[in-house]
Design an enzyme around this catalytic site. Structure first.
Site, mmCIF file in Angstrom:
data_model
loop_
_atom_site.group_PDB
_atom_site.id
_atom_site.type_symbol
_atom_site.label_atom_id
_atom_site.label_comp_id
_atom_site.label_asym_id
_atom_site.label_seq_id
_atom_site.Cartn_x
_atom_site.Cartn_y
_atom_site.Cartn_z
ATOM 1 N N PHE A 1 0.839 -1.207 0.000
ATOM 2 C CA PHE A 1 0.000 0.000 0.000
ATOM 3 C C PHE A 1 0.867 1.248 0.000
ATOM 4 C CE2 PHE A 1 -1.644 3.439 2.685
ATOM 5 C CZ PHE A 1 -2.824 3.761 2.026
ATOM 6 N N ALA B 1 3.537 -0.626 3.924
ATOM 7 C CA ALA B 1 2.674 0.564 3.890
ATOM 8 C C ALA B 1 3.528 1.821 3.913
ATOM 9 C CB ALA B 1 1.718 0.545 5.078
ATOM 10 N N GLU B 2 3.485 2.539 2.814
ATOM 11 C CA GLU B 2 4.177 3.837 2.764
ATOM 12 C C GLU B 2 3.117 4.922 2.828
ATOM 13 O OE1 GLU B 2 7.383 4.177 3.199
ATOM 14 O OE2 GLU B 2 7.252 2.014 3.438
ATOM 15 N N MET B 3 3.287 5.851 3.778
ATOM 16 C CA MET B 3 2.173 6.762 4.075
ATOM 17 C C MET B 3 2.599 8.231 3.980
ATOM 18 S SD MET B 3 0.480 4.219 6.885
ATOM 19 C CE MET B 3 1.225 4.873 8.317
ATOM 20 N N SER C 1 10.007 1.073 3.600
ATOM 21 C CA SER C 1 10.311 -0.048 2.691
ATOM 22 C C SER C 1 11.442 0.263 1.723
ATOM 23 C CB SER C 1 9.053 -0.427 1.912
ATOM 24 O OG SER C 1 8.668 0.645 1.083
#
Ligand SMILES: NC(=O)c1ccc[n+]([C@@H]2O[C@H](COP(=O)([O-])OP(=O)(O)OC[C@H]3O[C@@H](n4cnc5c(N)ncnc54)[C@H](O)[C@@H]3O)[C@@H](O)[C@H]2O)c1
Ligand SMILES: N[C@@H](CCC=O)C(=O)O
Length: 538
Positions: free
Chosen positions: A279, A308-310, A517
């Site tokens: 994501f 998950a990169e937000m 990541s």
């Protein structure tokens, strides 16, 4: 195979041969950006824009396995520069189709995981070659659907090519025999195997690069996926599906499932056959996915992996002895490139007292030169924001900013007809004000004063995010202090804090910015694989 050193190499596409020997891959290098000061390049890009404009308004279907599926629920994708212009109409999946897509990916996995890693890599090189040939055409889709200016669109497409060239080589490297400590009387081997079915959920703001990077990393590692594109930019994703077909990717390896996150997002994440979720998007959705994925479903055999990169709330610190022109250039470019809609965007400039007024004046001077306008016009430096929701949310933040500081530039909506907002500069903002803490994701920049460098670092670290940051300084000891204490995944000295290059600056953040990541780095593909060790006693 031995490569004759004296042999004269020749190139065929991106493969370097030594005569009479096995092919050897050219070393990876970043795709160059297009120079739009050259009139031929301008003509070529305008031709691509015309071609794409003539194709606007078509219908795009779901693709599961070999089946193209039209549904009655459709979403209209529109041009944010000109909201009356329809970019395309995209069929929307429901949960029943989501289930079908997961099953199709699971069926394809049995075959795809057995394809040699080198052959999977070749698929990426082929897709990269096609994209390179159709570069301006894809960039033109980014102009129309994502509202990217020419240069931003060109960089997005170049990054997509980079991801494929880079991950292809990475898979070749990881499929070689991995080094282990020798042990007498035993043969020990470690090798990587894929995970299974993945769900790929990209954002709309790098609709080609990030979507391609996440998808291709997963499949080159031997997994099969369900790609749920961001709704605002699903046509670009559909065009990429066409490209994958042209490259010869077998059906079922990438299943294209446009649909609303609320309707099918949880379902895909919770499905017991889902092995991993990759994501990129907001903190809220990322945390929700992480939570849902942690719950073990009936018949589920594994712990789901979540990449998950937000979001970000990124800061540029300016030291008192810094080159102030360089500082102003870095801040302006980082704050207003793609209308501030980058997770890496500088939304806070923390400036030491002695340089504070001068830096603000220089940033205003530069911002005045930026033309806000339709993304398809070469003269536009800042295009629209993505949609109505973003438009009103950003305007609301500007109102919050008025009560938290002084608006010294911009502060209003732009021309009508598209979602235009003036680049906005707000000074004298407190470090814990809302516009200092919350991700605005628009062309809004807050200036914060710092009494000294220690205070500046404290302010830079005072949000829940930790994605990018920059320090502009001539003082080596302060740069070293920041190297250690400025807690972000991507830290830049004496340059802007946006524009990480694949392989050069692996990208990913700390804290609520995600799982760090490091997309475009040597560790990335390992997130999509597991290692197996086989020991044979002789
Ligand atoms: N850290 C990074 O590398 C990086 C890169 C680009 C963007 N971003 C972040 O992305 C955000 C902007 O992107 P966005 O507006 O598309 O984010 P978003 O979280 O609203 O949407 C991202 C994706 O999640 C989907 N989604 C929505 N609800 C879902 C649910 N319940 N389950 C599963 N999927 C669901 C959306 O349809 C979309 O495809 C910003 O916060 C930005 O900082 C981060
Ligand atoms: N990788 C991009 C940001 C991606 C998020 O929006 C950059 O480095 O500017």
């Amino acid at each position: 195979m031995k490569i004759e050193e004296a042999a004269v190499p020749f190139t065929l596409g991106k493969i370097l041969f030594s005569r009479g020997e096995m092919p050897m891959r050219e070393p990876y290098q970043n795709e160059p950006f297009t120079d739009f000061t050259i009139s031929d390049r301008i003509d070529e890009f305008q031709e691509a824009l015309r071609k794409v404009e003539s194709e606007l308004g078509k219908e795009y279907l779901i693709k599961i396995g070999a089946d193209r599926i039209e549904t009655t629920t459709k979403r209209r994708s529109i041009n944010p520069s000109q909201t009356t212009q329809l970019v395309g109409i995209v069929s929307q999946a429901d949960q029943a189709l989501a289930h079908k897509a997961i099953l199709a990916a699971a069926a394809a996995f049995d075959h795809w995981k057995r394809i040699a890693p080198s052959a999977r890599s070749r698929m990426l090189y082929k897709a990269a070659a096609i994209l390179r040939r159709r570069k301006h055409e894809f960039s033109a889709w980014l102009v129309y659907e994502a509202g990217k200016t020419w240069a931003e669109a060109d960089a997005d497409t170049a990054e997509a090519i980079d991801f494929m060239e880079y991950y292809g080589r990475e898979m070749e490297r990881l499929s070689e025999r991995q080094p282990l400590v020798p042990y007498p009387g035993e043969d020990n081997e470690l090798f990587y195997i894929p995970l299974g079915v993945g769900v790929i959920i990209p954002p709309w703001n790098f609709p080609l690069a990030i979507m391609v990077g996440m998808t291709m990393a997963a499949i080159v590692a031997g997994n099969t996926v369900v790609l749920k594109p961001a709704s605002a930019t699903a046509v670009i994703a559909a065009k990429f599906m066409e490209l994958l077909e042209e490259a010869g990717l077998p059906d079922g390896v990438v299943n294209f499932l446009p649909g609303s996150g609320t309707e099918i997002g949880d379902y895909l994440v919770e499905h017991p056959l889902t092995r991993f979720i990759c994501f990129t998007g907001s903190r809220e959705v990322g945390l929700r996915i992480n939570e849902k994925a942690a719950i073990v479903q009936q018949d589920q055999k594994w712990i789901k992996r979540v990449v998950a990169e937000m979001g970000g709330k990124d800061t540029i610190i300016v030291d008192e002895d810094a080159d102030l022109d360089l500082a102003a250039e870095a801040i302006t470019a980082s704050a207003f490139g793609y209308a501030g809609q980058k997770c890496s965007a500088c939304s806070r400039a923390v400036v030491l007292e002695a340089a504070y007024d001068a830096v603000i004046a220089k940033v205003i001077e530069r911002t005045k030169l930026l033309k806000v306008g339709k993304a398809n016009e070469l003269s536009s430096h800042i295009g629209p924001v993505i949609d109505e929701r973003a438009y009103f949310s950003i305007l609301k933040y500007i109102e919050v900013g008025r009560s938290e500081g002084t608006v010294v530039y911009g502060g209003s909506k732009g021309a009508s007809g598209g979602y235009f907002i003036e680049p906005t500069i707000i000074k004298d903002v407190e470090p814990y004000a809302r516009i200092s803490q919350e991700e605005i994701f628009g062309p809004v920049l807050a200036f914060i004063r710092a009494a000294n460098f220690e205070a500046a670092i404290d302010i830079a670290n005072n949000t829940e995010y930790g994605l990018t940051g920059a320090v502009i300084s001539r003082d080596r000891s302060k740069l070293e202090q920041a190297r250690e204490q400025f807690h972000v995944g991507n830290l830049y000295f004496n340059r802007k804090c946006t524009g990480a290059l694949v392989g050069v600056q692996p990208f990913g953040g700390f804290n609520m910015s995600g799982t760090d990541s490091k997309a475009g780095g040597r560790d990335y593909l390992l997130l999509f694989m597991q290692s197996k060790v086989v020991t044979e006693r002789f």
